[in-house]
Design an enzyme around this catalytic site. Structure first.
Site, short mmCIF file in Angstrom:
data_model
loop_
_atom_site.label_atom_id
_atom_site.label_comp_id
_atom_site.label_asym_id
_atom_site.label_seq_id
_atom_site.Cartn_x
_atom_site.Cartn_y
_atom_site.Cartn_z
N SER A 1 0.83 -1.20 0.00
CA SER A 1 0.00 0.00 0.00
C SER A 1 0.88 1.26 0.00
O SER A 1 1.67 1.46 -0.92
CB SER A 1 -0.96 -0.03 1.19
OG SER A 1 -1.96 0.94 1.07
N ASP B 1 -10.24 -3.62 -5.01
CA ASP B 1 -9.35 -2.63 -4.39
C ASP B 1 -9.32 -1.40 -5.28
O ASP B 1 -9.08 -1.51 -6.49
CB ASP B 1 -7.95 -3.24 -4.24
CG ASP B 1 -6.93 -2.30 -3.62
OD1 ASP B 1 -7.31 -1.19 -3.18
OD2 ASP B 1 -5.74 -2.67 -3.56
N HIS C 1 -8.24 -4.83 -0.56
CA HIS C 1 -7.08 -4.08 -0.11
C HIS C 1 -6.68 -4.49 1.31
O HIS C 1 -7.53 -4.57 2.20
CB HIS C 1 -7.34 -2.58 -0.14
CG HIS C 1 -6.10 -1.78 0.11
ND1 HIS C 1 -5.14 -1.59 -0.87
CD2 HIS C 1 -5.63 -1.16 1.22
CE1 HIS C 1 -4.15 -0.87 -0.37
NE2 HIS C 1 -4.41 -0.62 0.90
#
Length: 407
Positions: free
Chosen positions: A188, A347, A377
């Site tokens: 991320s 996501d 995610h």
């Protein structure tokens, strides 16, 4: 009877709060709903504390994380664990006991929107511990500084300082690192930092040792288009909602939070923005960079006129250190020869990763794309109880397998 009625009302209220209509293909939807309910609850409490002037919303969440999730450096018979400063940045080191004399090495940056979490959280501790044991590798999990106290380029500078130290002769000798088998990785926001580090160090001719590989897990790579196909498809799919990602970007860039509606409308990247040349736009043109199966029926949202001056007011929106997807092809061509990019169907950041993988391949980099049709995610760090998921375990195993085969 009255207590039973009250209990029924409370259970109904909890069920109403927890339940979300999710796409049919997402892995173990009820687990994701419960995880999201917990995350939303923390966010709501943080919003209240922020509104009352008690503290910043993310500061409260991080305090809760510290109480509940952050653990000390616990060694075990297979892995020695210690906390050090790596280039002046707090870092947890996972060093396998025994095995090969020279070890593979991974420097890892955690996710959390540049504002939340820690490499010392239980989930990241378990991930790093498993990587160290399964790979017979030294894993260095970096705790870069967080927003809102520190904003861009502070997190990037911490990542660079730690990475340079990781590659240095002193650290390599101290931990027995094989100079030919080193990797930079992150998930991320940490994937953003890993990509930015890989690009910057690729241009440094003074380095004696370079990364062999970069491994990016559902990375966030651009803030100019909040209407990619994946943003449109997954705007209300937990755990990363589209407005939350815009908020994280504004916090990271030290920008006015009032700009959030402009970002969400793509007003900041309208055609009348003088600071956005066509060359920039082409690097995130998902209509050209994504296959038809990912574009689906979605159409780009490009405003002819928007909010002039946003890019000038927030110049980091086009800074490749913050938005690695905007890098020139020549820079991408000099990054580590092997790259891994994990993406998840459900996501908002899916297309950031897919576009970056495509641009890396076009630049001559050997890229392994690892896509999870049932993934969401953050799934990879949810591989252990009590928030374990099947896609979390699969994605973690495949990520570690790729490192084993390519590092």
């Amino acid at each position: 009877m009255k207590l039973r009625w009250i209990g029924s009302v409370l259970l109904s209220a909890v069920a109403y709060y927890v339940y979300l209509p999710l796409p049919s293909g997402v892995s173990e939807p009820w687990k994701l709903m419960l995880l999201d309910a917990l995350f939303r609850s923390c966010m709501h409490v943080g919003d209240v504390a922020h509104a009352l002037g008690v503290c910043h919303r993310v500061s409260l969440i991080n305090q809760v994380v510290s109480w509940v999730e952050v653990i000390g450096p616990r060694s075990c018979p297979a892995v020695d664990v210690s906390d050090i400063l790596l280039g002046g940045v707090p870092t947890r080191v996972f060093r396998p006991i025994g095995g090969q004399k020279l070890k593979r090495g991974v420097v890892y940056f955690h996710g959390g929107g540049w504002a939340l979490a820690s490499g010392r959280m239980r989930s990241y501790d378990l991930l790093s511990r498993k990587m160290a044991e399964d790979l017979d590798a030294v894993i260095m999990s970096v705790d870069y500084r967080l927003a809102p106290e520190v904003v861009f380029p502070g997190q990037y500078e911490d990542a660079m300082a730690a990475s340079r130290a990781f590659l240095s002769a002193g650290v390599r000798e101290r931990y027995g690192l094989d100079p030919q088998r080193l990797c930079v990785s992150g998930d991320s926001a940490g994937g953003n930092l890993a990509a930015a580090v890989a690009q910057e160090l690729a241009l440094d001719s003074s380095l004696e040792v370079r990364f062999k590989a970069q491994a990016l897990v559902y990375p966030v790579l651009q803030a100019l288009d909040f209407h990619t196909a994946s943003y449109q498809q997954n705007h209300d799919v937990p755990i990363l909602y589209r407005p939350v990602m815009a908020r994280f970007w504004l916090q990271y860039l030290g920008a006015d939070p009032a700009l959030e509606p402009l970002l969400l409308a793509n007003n900041h990247s309208s055609l009348d923005q003088a600071g956005l040349p066509a060359a920039h736009r082409s690097k995130l043109d998902w209509t050209a960079l994504l296959p038809a199966g990912r574009r689906k029926h979605y159409r780009p949202v490009v405003r002819a006129t928007g909010s002039p001056g946003v890019v000038d007011a927030v110049p980091a929106l086009t800074d490749v250190r913050a938005a690695p997807l905007l890098a020139e092809r020549g820079v991408l061509a000099r990054t580590p020869r092997r790259a891994y990019v994990m993406t998840c169907e459900f996501d908002v950041l899916r297309d950031d990763g897919l576009m970056y993988a495509r641009r890396l391949r076009d630049a001559g980099v050997e890229v392994t794309g690892d896509h999870y049709e049932d993934g969401f995610h953050g799934c990879m760090v949810f591989a252990y109880p009590p928030v374990s998921s099947s896609v979390g375990r699969r994605s973690m195993d495949n990520y570690i397998r790729w490192l084993d085969q390519n590092l």
